[in-house]
Write a protein that holds these residues in place. Structure first.
Motif, PDB file in Angstrom:
ATOM      1  N   ALA A 252      -7.396   8.314  -6.271  1.00  0.00           N
ATOM      2  CA  ALA A 252      -7.288   6.885  -6.581  1.00  0.00           C
ATOM      3  C   ALA A 252      -8.292   6.106  -5.747  1.00  0.00           C
ATOM      4  CB  ALA A 252      -5.880   6.368  -6.311  1.00  0.00           C
ATOM      5  N   VAL A 253      -8.635   4.929  -6.258  1.00  0.00           N
ATOM      6  CA  VAL A 253      -9.480   3.976  -5.531  1.00  0.00           C
ATOM      7  C   VAL A 253      -8.716   2.661  -5.464  1.00  0.00           C
ATOM      8  CG1 VAL A 253     -11.674   2.733  -5.463  1.00  0.00           C
ATOM      9  CG2 VAL A 253     -11.601   5.065  -6.368  1.00  0.00           C
TER      10      VAL A 253
ATOM     11  N   VAL B  31       0.838  -1.202   0.000  1.00  0.00           N
ATOM     12  CA  VAL B  31       0.000   0.000   0.000  1.00  0.00           C
ATOM     13  C   VAL B  31       0.874   1.253   0.000  1.00  0.00           C
ATOM     14  CG1 VAL B  31      -1.632   1.347   1.392  1.00  0.00           C
ATOM     15  CG2 VAL B  31      -1.993  -1.111   1.045  1.00  0.00           C
ATOM     16  N   ARG B  32       1.976   1.227   0.764  1.00  0.00           N
ATOM     17  CA  ARG B  32       2.866   2.394   0.812  1.00  0.00           C
ATOM     18  C   ARG B  32       3.403   2.718  -0.581  1.00  0.00           C
ATOM     19  NH1 ARG B  32       7.431   0.687   3.925  1.00  0.00           N
ATOM     20  NH2 ARG B  32       5.804   0.271   5.474  1.00  0.00           N
ATOM     21  N   ARG B  33       3.768   1.688  -1.333  1.00  0.00           N
ATOM     22  CA  ARG B  33       4.283   1.911  -2.689  1.00  0.00           C
ATOM     23  C   ARG B  33       3.243   2.575  -3.576  1.00  0.00           C
ATOM     24  NH1 ARG B  33       7.143  -4.041  -3.150  1.00  0.00           N
ATOM     25  NH2 ARG B  33       9.199  -3.433  -2.342  1.00  0.00           N
ATOM     26  N   VAL B  34       2.010   2.125  -3.462  1.00  0.00           N
ATOM     27  CA  VAL B  34       0.946   2.714  -4.275  1.00  0.00           C
ATOM     28  C   VAL B  34       0.697   4.165  -3.867  1.00  0.00           C
ATOM     29  CG1 VAL B  34      -1.526   2.628  -4.771  1.00  0.00           C
ATOM     30  CG2 VAL B  34      -0.168   0.539  -4.854  1.00  0.00           C
ATOM     31  N   LEU B  35       0.674   4.437  -2.579  1.00  0.00           N
ATOM     32  CA  LEU B  35       0.445   5.800  -2.109  1.00  0.00           C
ATOM     33  C   LEU B  35       1.564   6.736  -2.559  1.00  0.00           C
ATOM     34  CD1 LEU B  35      -0.940   5.288   1.512  1.00  0.00           C
ATOM     35  CD2 LEU B  35      -2.199   5.668  -0.608  1.00  0.00           C
TER      36      LEU B  35
ATOM     37  N   SER C  81       0.827  11.913   4.639  1.00  0.00           N
ATOM     38  CA  SER C  81      -0.052  13.085   4.458  1.00  0.00           C
ATOM     39  C   SER C  81      -1.036  12.877   3.315  1.00  0.00           C
ATOM     40  CB  SER C  81       0.781  14.354   4.217  1.00  0.00           C
ATOM     41  OG  SER C  81       1.587  14.642   5.341  1.00  0.00           O
ATOM     42  N   VAL C  82      -1.614  11.697   3.285  1.00  0.00           N
ATOM     43  CA  VAL C  82      -2.661  11.369   2.320  1.00  0.00           C
ATOM     44  C   VAL C  82      -3.972  11.218   3.081  1.00  0.00           C
ATOM     45  CG1 VAL C  82      -3.507   9.594   0.718  1.00  0.00           C
ATOM     46  CG2 VAL C  82      -1.088  10.230   0.716  1.00  0.00           C
TER      47      VAL C  82
ATOM     48  N   PHE D 251      -3.331   2.847   8.148  1.00  0.00           N
ATOM     49  CA  PHE D 251      -2.046   2.927   8.847  1.00  0.00           C
ATOM     50  C   PHE D 251      -1.038   3.787   8.078  1.00  0.00           C
ATOM     51  CE2 PHE D 251       2.244   1.431   9.823  1.00  0.00           C
ATOM     52  CZ  PHE D 251       2.237   1.456  11.220  1.00  0.00           C
ATOM     53  N   GLU D 252      -0.980   3.606   6.765  1.00  0.00           N
ATOM     54  CA  GLU D 252       0.070   4.249   5.978  1.00  0.00           C
ATOM     55  C   GLU D 252      -0.270   5.678   5.559  1.00  0.00           C
ATOM     56  OE1 GLU D 252       3.058   3.194   5.308  1.00  0.00           O
ATOM     57  OE2 GLU D 252       2.839   1.200   6.191  1.00  0.00           O
TER      58      GLU D 252
END
Length: 345
Positions: A142-143, A14-18, A71-72, A65-66
Motif C-alpha cells: 500500500a501507499v 493510520v493503525r486502522r489502515v495498517l 510488524s509492518v 510509530f505504528e
C-alpha cells in the motif's frame, strides 16, 4: 500521560489502515494456497508519499510509530517535481527527515511534469506515475496519502464547478488504485488537527508556495472560496461537503453497478450499442454505459467531461441525423442503422 489528542487521532487512523492492509495481505496469502504469509516474503511493506508538508509529515510520523507495533515494514517516497528552484535539495532534506523517523527504504523520485490537462493535473499525473513505479519495484502492499477532510471538501467543490456529475461529487476514495494500492487515512481528519500534530511533535514541515499561489485553482478555492462559503453559511461547510462526498460515492457506486449489468445487454454482435435498448434505460444509467464504452474505446477518462457524454446521449434521445461526435483521444461516435458505433477517428 498519553499523546496529545491530535497525535492520538492521526495514529489511530493510520493503525486502522495498517490493520486493513495486514488483513488483505493474509487473505492473499491464503488464496495463494498458504496458511499465512510466506516467511520469504516477510511482513508487508507500506510506503508513505511525503512532500514534506504538514499533512504528509504527520502521516509519515504516525506510520513510523505504528508500523513496528504491527510488524509492518514502513518506507517512504518523496517526489521532486522540478517545478521550483532548489527542489532537488528540498527533496533530499525531506528524505533525510524520513530516514531520521526510522522509515526504510526511503526513495526520491525525480519526475518531468508535462502540460496535458493544465499544471495541476500534469503534476498529479507525474506524481502518481512515480509512486506506482516505486510501489511496483519495491513490492509495496500500500501507499499512504495525506489528503485531509479539507482536501476532500475542496475536491467536492471542484467537481461541482465542473458539472461532471455525482461521481465528481464523491471526491477522493479512502481506498483507490490498482488492487487498492492507495490509502487515505486522514479523510475524516481536518487539516488543523494534522498541523497541530506536527507542532506538538516538533516535526519540521515545508509549506509549498504553490499552495498559496492564486494562479492555481485549488489554491484560490482554499484561500478565497471556502472562507467565503463559511462566512456566508457558517461553520461546518467542510464537514458537510465531506459528508456529501460519502453519500455521493454510495449513490455513484450503486449506479455504476447497475450500468455495468446494463452494458452487457445493449451490445451488438459487432461491438456496437443498440440505440433502442439504450433509450429505455434511466438517463443516469444510460450515460454511465456510454461513458464506459467510450473510455474502453480509448478516450482518456480525465479528459472526458459531462458535456461530451451529453452530446453522445443526444444521438440516442434526440436523433436528427447528426454528424459523428469527436471526443478526446481521437474517438468518434456515430449512429448507423439504429446502433452507436464507437471507433478511432
Amino acid at each position: 500521560m498519553g499523546p496529545h489528542p491530535a497525535v492520538a487521532a492521526i495514529r489511530l487512523a493510520v493503525r486502522r489502515v495498517l490493520n486493513d492492509v495486514l488483513t488483505q495481505h493474509a487473505r492473499h496469502a491464503v488464496g495463494a494456497g498458504t496458511r499465512a504469509p510466506e516467511p520469504a516474503d516477510g511482513p508487508p511493506l507500506v510506503l508513505v508519499a511525503c512532500s514534506g508538508g504538514a499533512d504528509s509529515m504527520a502521516l509519515a510520523s504516525a506510520l513510523a510509530f505504528e508500523a513496528p507495533k504491527l510488524s509492518v515494514r514502513a518506507g517512504a517516497v518523496t517526489v521532486d517535481h522540478g517545478l521550483q528552484a532548489g527542489s532537488d535539495l528540498r527533496a533530499a532534506e525531506v528524505a533525510a527527515r524520513l530516514t531520521a523517523l526510522g522509515l526504510a527504504p526511503v526513495e526520491t523520485a525525480t519526475v518531468r511534469v508535462g502540460r496535458a490537462g493544465g499544471p495541476e493535473a500534469a503534476a498529479r499525473d507525474a506524481r502518481y506515475a512515480a509512486l506506482d513505479a516505486a510501489a511496483e519495484r519495491l513490492g509495496a502492499a500500500a501507499v499512504l496519502l495525506g489528503h485531509t477532510r479539507d482536501d476532500q471538501a475542496e475536491t467536492v467543490l471542484l467537481g461541482l464547478a465542473r458539472g461532471s456529475g455525482i461521481r465528481s461529487l464523491s471526491g477522493m476514495a479512502a481506498v483507490s488504485g490498482a488492487a487498492g494500492r492507495y490509502r487515505r487515512p486522514f479523510l475524516l481528519i481536518d487539516r488543523q488537527t494534522v498541523r497541530k500534530a506536527c507542532m506538538v511533535q516538533s516535526l519540521p514541515v515545508w509549506d509549498d508556495p504553490h499552495n498559496a499561489d492564486p494562479a492555481y485553482t485549488r489554491s484560490r478555492l482554499r484561500h478565497e472560496g471556502l472562507p467565503a462559503l463559511e462566512k456566508a453559511l457558517g461553520k461546518g461547510v467542510v464537514e458537510a461537503l465531506a459528508r456529501t462526498a460519502q453519500l455521493s460515492r454510495d449513490d455513484a457506486d450503486a449506479l455504476d453497478s447497475w450500468a455495468a449489468e446494463a452494458a452487457a445487454g445493449v451490445r451488438t454482435a459487432d461491438g456496437g450499442l443498440e440505440c433502442a435498448k439504450l433509450y429505455v434505460l434511466p438517463p443516469a444509467v444510460r450515460r454511465r454505459v456510454l461513458r464506459r464504452a467510450v473510455i474502453e474505446a480509448g478516450s482518456p477518462a480525465g479528459s472526458l467531461f459531462a458535456r461530451h457524454i451529453e452530446e453522445v446521449d443526444r444521438l440516442i434521445t434526440g436523433w436528427r441525423g447528426q454528424r459523428a461526435i469527436n471526443l478526446p483521444g481521437r474517438i468518434q461516435v456515430l449512429r448507423q442503422g439504429g446502433r452507436l458505433v464507437i471507433r478511432q477517428g
